[in-house]
Scaffold this motif. Structure first.
Motif, PDB file in Angstrom:
ATOM      1  N   LYS A  14     -16.506  69.764  56.281  1.00  8.45           N
ATOM      2  CA  LYS A  14     -16.975  68.775  57.255  1.00  8.45           C
ATOM      3  C   LYS A  14     -17.739  67.664  56.551  1.00  8.45           C
ATOM      4  CE  LYS A  14     -17.721  67.116  61.375  1.00  8.45           C
ATOM      5  NZ  LYS A  14     -16.615  66.509  62.154  1.00  8.45           N
ATOM      6  N   GLU A  15     -18.584  68.027  55.607  1.00 10.97           N
ATOM      7  CA  GLU A  15     -19.436  67.040  54.938  1.00 10.97           C
ATOM      8  C   GLU A  15     -18.643  66.089  54.057  1.00 10.97           C
ATOM      9  OE1 GLU A  15     -22.274  69.365  52.797  1.00 10.97           O
ATOM     10  OE2 GLU A  15     -23.427  69.922  54.601  1.00 10.97           O
ATOM     11  N   ILE A  16     -17.671  66.584  53.317  1.00 11.68           N
ATOM     12  CA  ILE A  16     -17.015  65.729  52.325  1.00 11.68           C
ATOM     13  C   ILE A  16     -15.642  65.222  52.761  1.00 11.68           C
ATOM     14  CG2 ILE A  16     -18.258  66.837  50.438  1.00 11.68           C
ATOM     15  CD1 ILE A  16     -15.742  68.344  49.708  1.00 11.68           C
ATOM     16  N   ASP A  17     -14.996  65.912  53.722  1.00 12.32           N
ATOM     17  CA  ASP A  17     -13.652  65.506  54.150  1.00 12.32           C
ATOM     18  C   ASP A  17     -13.559  65.196  55.642  1.00 12.32           C
ATOM     19  OD1 ASP A  17     -12.214  65.708  51.645  1.00 12.32           O
ATOM     20  OD2 ASP A  17     -12.459  67.880  51.803  1.00 12.32           O
ATOM     21  N   ASN A  18     -14.672  65.338  56.351  1.00  8.31           N
ATOM     22  CA  ASN A  18     -14.706  65.092  57.806  1.00  8.31           C
ATOM     23  C   ASN A  18     -13.698  65.972  58.549  1.00  8.31           C
ATOM     24  OD1 ASN A  18     -15.794  63.827  60.092  1.00  8.31           O
ATOM     25  ND2 ASN A  18     -14.153  62.309  60.130  1.00  8.31           N
ATOM     26  N   LEU A  19     -13.559  67.212  58.105  1.00 11.45           N
ATOM     27  CA  LEU A  19     -12.670  68.160  58.774  1.00 11.45           C
ATOM     28  C   LEU A  19     -13.454  68.920  59.841  1.00 11.45           C
ATOM     29  CD1 LEU A  19     -10.709  69.640  55.744  1.00 11.45           C
ATOM     30  CD2 LEU A  19      -9.830  68.100  57.494  1.00 11.45           C
ATOM     31  N   THR A  20     -12.900  68.932  61.046  1.00  7.67           N
ATOM     32  CA  THR A  20     -13.505  69.672  62.157  1.00  7.67           C
ATOM     33  C   THR A  20     -12.782  70.997  62.315  1.00  7.67           C
ATOM     34  OG1 THR A  20     -14.123  67.642  63.297  1.00  7.67           O
ATOM     35  CG2 THR A  20     -14.015  69.651  64.626  1.00  7.67           C
ATOM     36  N   SER A  21     -13.550  72.080  62.344  1.00  7.31           N
ATOM     37  CA  SER A  21     -12.966  73.420  62.404  1.00  7.31           C
ATOM     38  C   SER A  21     -12.861  73.915  63.838  1.00  7.31           C
ATOM     39  CB  SER A  21     -13.824  74.403  61.598  1.00  7.31           C
ATOM     40  OG  SER A  21     -13.914  73.993  60.262  1.00  7.31           O
ATOM     41  N   PHE A  22     -11.707  74.501  64.147  1.00  7.72           N
ATOM     42  CA  PHE A  22     -11.465  75.106  65.456  1.00  7.72           C
ATOM     43  C   PHE A  22     -11.079  76.568  65.255  1.00  7.72           C
ATOM     44  CE2 PHE A  22     -10.719  70.594  65.913  1.00  7.72           C
ATOM     45  CZ  PHE A  22     -11.351  70.284  67.105  1.00  7.72           C
ATOM     46  N   ASP A  23     -11.305  77.368  66.280  1.00 12.25           N
ATOM     47  CA  ASP A  23     -11.008  78.803  66.239  1.00 12.25           C
ATOM     48  C   ASP A  23      -9.517  79.007  66.511  1.00 12.25           C
ATOM     49  OD1 ASP A  23     -10.596  81.539  67.041  1.00 12.25           O
ATOM     50  OD2 ASP A  23     -12.745  81.726  67.357  1.00 12.25           O
ATOM     51  N   LEU A  24      -8.760  79.449  65.507  1.00 10.97           N
ATOM     52  CA  LEU A  24      -7.317  79.583  65.670  1.00 10.97           C
ATOM     53  C   LEU A  24      -6.957  80.606  66.729  1.00 10.97           C
ATOM     54  CD1 LEU A  24      -4.466  78.785  64.781  1.00 10.97           C
ATOM     55  CD2 LEU A  24      -4.585  80.620  63.078  1.00 10.97           C
ATOM     56  N   GLU A  25      -7.639  81.730  66.732  1.00 10.42           N
ATOM     57  CA  GLU A  25      -7.346  82.765  67.731  1.00 10.42           C
ATOM     58  C   GLU A  25      -7.491  82.200  69.144  1.00 10.42           C
ATOM     59  OE1 GLU A  25      -9.024  87.115  69.218  1.00 10.42           O
ATOM     60  OE2 GLU A  25      -9.844  86.186  67.410  1.00 10.42           O
ATOM     61  N   GLU A  26      -8.550  81.447  69.366  1.00 12.03           N
ATOM     62  CA  GLU A  26      -8.802  80.860  70.679  1.00 12.03           C
ATOM     63  C   GLU A  26      -7.718  79.845  71.056  1.00 12.03           C
ATOM     64  OE1 GLU A  26     -12.230  77.886  71.772  1.00 12.03           O
ATOM     65  OE2 GLU A  26     -13.035  79.939  71.747  1.00 12.03           O
ATOM     66  N   ILE A  27      -7.319  79.007  70.092  1.00 12.23           N
ATOM     67  CA  ILE A  27      -6.289  77.997  70.347  1.00 12.23           C
ATOM     68  C   ILE A  27      -4.962  78.659  70.706  1.00 12.23           C
ATOM     69  CG2 ILE A  27      -4.898  76.177  69.275  1.00 12.23           C
ATOM     70  CD1 ILE A  27      -7.677  75.192  69.879  1.00 12.23           C
ATOM     71  N   LEU A  28      -4.620  79.738  70.024  1.00  5.74           N
ATOM     72  CA  LEU A  28      -3.340  80.406  70.270  1.00  5.74           C
ATOM     73  C   LEU A  28      -3.265  81.064  71.642  1.00  5.74           C
ATOM     74  CD1 LEU A  28      -2.587  82.094  66.821  1.00  5.74           C
ATOM     75  CD2 LEU A  28      -1.433  80.120  67.817  1.00  5.74           C
ATOM     76  N   GLN A  29      -4.391  81.348  72.244  1.00  7.00           N
ATOM     77  CA  GLN A  29      -4.417  82.016  73.535  1.00  7.00           C
ATOM     78  C   GLN A  29      -4.243  81.048  74.706  1.00  7.00           C
ATOM     79  OE1 GLN A  29      -3.844  84.986  72.998  1.00  7.00           O
ATOM     80  NE2 GLN A  29      -5.662  86.253  73.172  1.00  7.00           N
ATOM     81  N   ILE A  30      -4.272  79.758  74.450  1.00  7.44           N
ATOM     82  CA  ILE A  30      -4.212  78.766  75.529  1.00  7.44           C
ATOM     83  C   ILE A  30      -2.757  78.445  75.861  1.00  7.44           C
ATOM     84  CG2 ILE A  30      -4.771  76.374  76.144  1.00  7.44           C
ATOM     85  CD1 ILE A  30      -7.326  76.736  74.442  1.00  7.44           C
ATOM     86  N   ASN A  31      -2.408  78.567  77.132  1.00  5.91           N
ATOM     87  CA  ASN A  31      -1.028  78.396  77.569  1.00  5.91           C
ATOM     88  C   ASN A  31      -0.778  77.125  78.373  1.00  5.91           C
ATOM     89  OD1 ASN A  31      -0.125  80.924  76.489  1.00  5.91           O
ATOM     90  ND2 ASN A  31      -1.148  81.943  78.210  1.00  5.91           N
ATOM     91  N   LYS A  32      -1.832  76.421  78.719  1.00  5.29           N
ATOM     92  CA  LYS A  32      -1.681  75.201  79.506  1.00  5.29           C
ATOM     93  C   LYS A  32      -2.435  74.073  78.821  1.00  5.29           C
ATOM     94  CE  LYS A  32      -1.456  77.635  83.950  1.00  5.29           C
ATOM     95  NZ  LYS A  32      -2.114  77.808  85.283  1.00  5.29           N
ATOM     96  N   VAL A  33      -1.817  72.890  78.804  1.00  8.93           N
ATOM     97  CA  VAL A  33      -2.468  71.756  78.161  1.00  8.93           C
ATOM     98  C   VAL A  33      -3.791  71.418  78.840  1.00  8.93           C
ATOM     99  CG1 VAL A  33      -1.245  70.021  79.549  1.00  8.93           C
ATOM    100  CG2 VAL A  33      -2.081  69.425  77.252  1.00  8.93           C
ATOM    101  N   SER A  34      -3.893  71.668  80.139  1.00  9.11           N
ATOM    102  CA  SER A  34      -5.127  71.364  80.870  1.00  9.11           C
ATOM    103  C   SER A  34      -6.293  72.252  80.431  1.00  9.11           C
ATOM    104  CB  SER A  34      -4.910  71.519  82.376  1.00  9.11           C
ATOM    105  OG  SER A  34      -4.524  72.838  82.696  1.00  9.11           O
ATOM    106  N   GLU A  35      -5.971  73.406  79.806  1.00  4.59           N
ATOM    107  CA  GLU A  35      -7.008  74.331  79.359  1.00  4.59           C
ATOM    108  C   GLU A  35      -7.432  74.088  77.907  1.00  4.59           C
ATOM    109  OE1 GLU A  35      -5.148  78.088  79.977  1.00  4.59           O
ATOM    110  OE2 GLU A  35      -5.339  78.010  82.163  1.00  4.59           O
TER     111      GLU A  35
END
Length: 231
Positions: free
Chosen positions: A187-208
């Protein structure tokens, strides 16, 4: 190879040791394997007979290269089989600062296609989004099995886009690391934002889906995977 094509990861392995015999013996015990070993110096000269095979009388056999660079500390390059549609092998490179560079996490053939699928943006020519998500989950379950066996608890997933975080394996720049250092430094040197992959994979609707994830450019996205099985 290409910019933002490969999908890779970084992790921490606490049991690194410069004693190559101890390192190999520990891997042999946890993987129930012998190894085909080749050891190289900084100029890629082989330091012993080619394809030296360990003699632990184990049922599995995997390839292990050992490299000696400027620091004189061994870097271990382990190739393991993985049961996945796009790859037969996964590669882990262990460095003396306890970092592990993991290669060939081929969720898709490009990072952008992977992110577009997760964001519901991809045009699905030959399989729908849910088929792709199931394929991603299958790959996760395969590498979770491998990493849990070895003793890796979490991984930081990213593409190769000339990020400075790619230097995380350099023990001179980063002599001591914990896993939490990796997303923080990214985040500090490359401005990369981290997301939880497990959580992302569980989402089935774009609205969620998280609005922050949806708004983030693909090359500013990384994932943390805490290696829990997704059903």
């Amino acid at each position: 190879m290409g910019i933002a094509k490969n999908i890779e990861a970084y992790a921490i392995y606490q049991d690194y040791t410069e004693n190559t015999e101890l390192f190999i013996k520990k891997l042999s015990d946890i993987l129930n394997a012998d190894f085909i070993v080749n050891t190289f110096d900084i100029e890629c000269n082989l330091l012993h007979k080619r394809d030296k095979i360990t003699a632990y009388s184990k049922p599995n056999k995997y390839r292990l290269n050992i490299w000696y660079y400027e620091s004189g500390m061994p870097v271990y390059e382990l190739t393991l089989p993985i049961n996945y549609e796009y790859n037969n092998n996964i590669e882990l490179v262990f460095s003396s600062n306890k970092s592990v560079h993991i290669m060939f996490l081929t969720f898709e053939h490009s990072w952008n296609e992977f992110i577009e699928t997760l964001k519901f943006d991809e045009d699905f020519y030959y399989e729908d989004r849910q088929q792709r998500i199931e394929r991603y989950k299958n790959l996760r379950n395969e590498y979770i099995r491998i990493f849990n066996t070895i003793g890796i608890d979490s991984i930081f997933i990213v593409t190769d886009a000339l990020y400075q975080i790619e230097d995380i394996v350099d023990e001179e720049t980063y002599p001591i690391l914990t896993f939490s250092d990796i997303p923080r430094i990214a985040k500090e040197i490359d401005n990369l934002t981290s997301f939880d992959l497990e959580e992302i994979l569980q989402i089935n609707k774009v609205s969620e889906m998280s609005k922050y994830f949806m708004a983030e450019p693909s090359l500013n996205i990384a994932f943390i995977d805490n290696l829990n099985i997704v059903k």
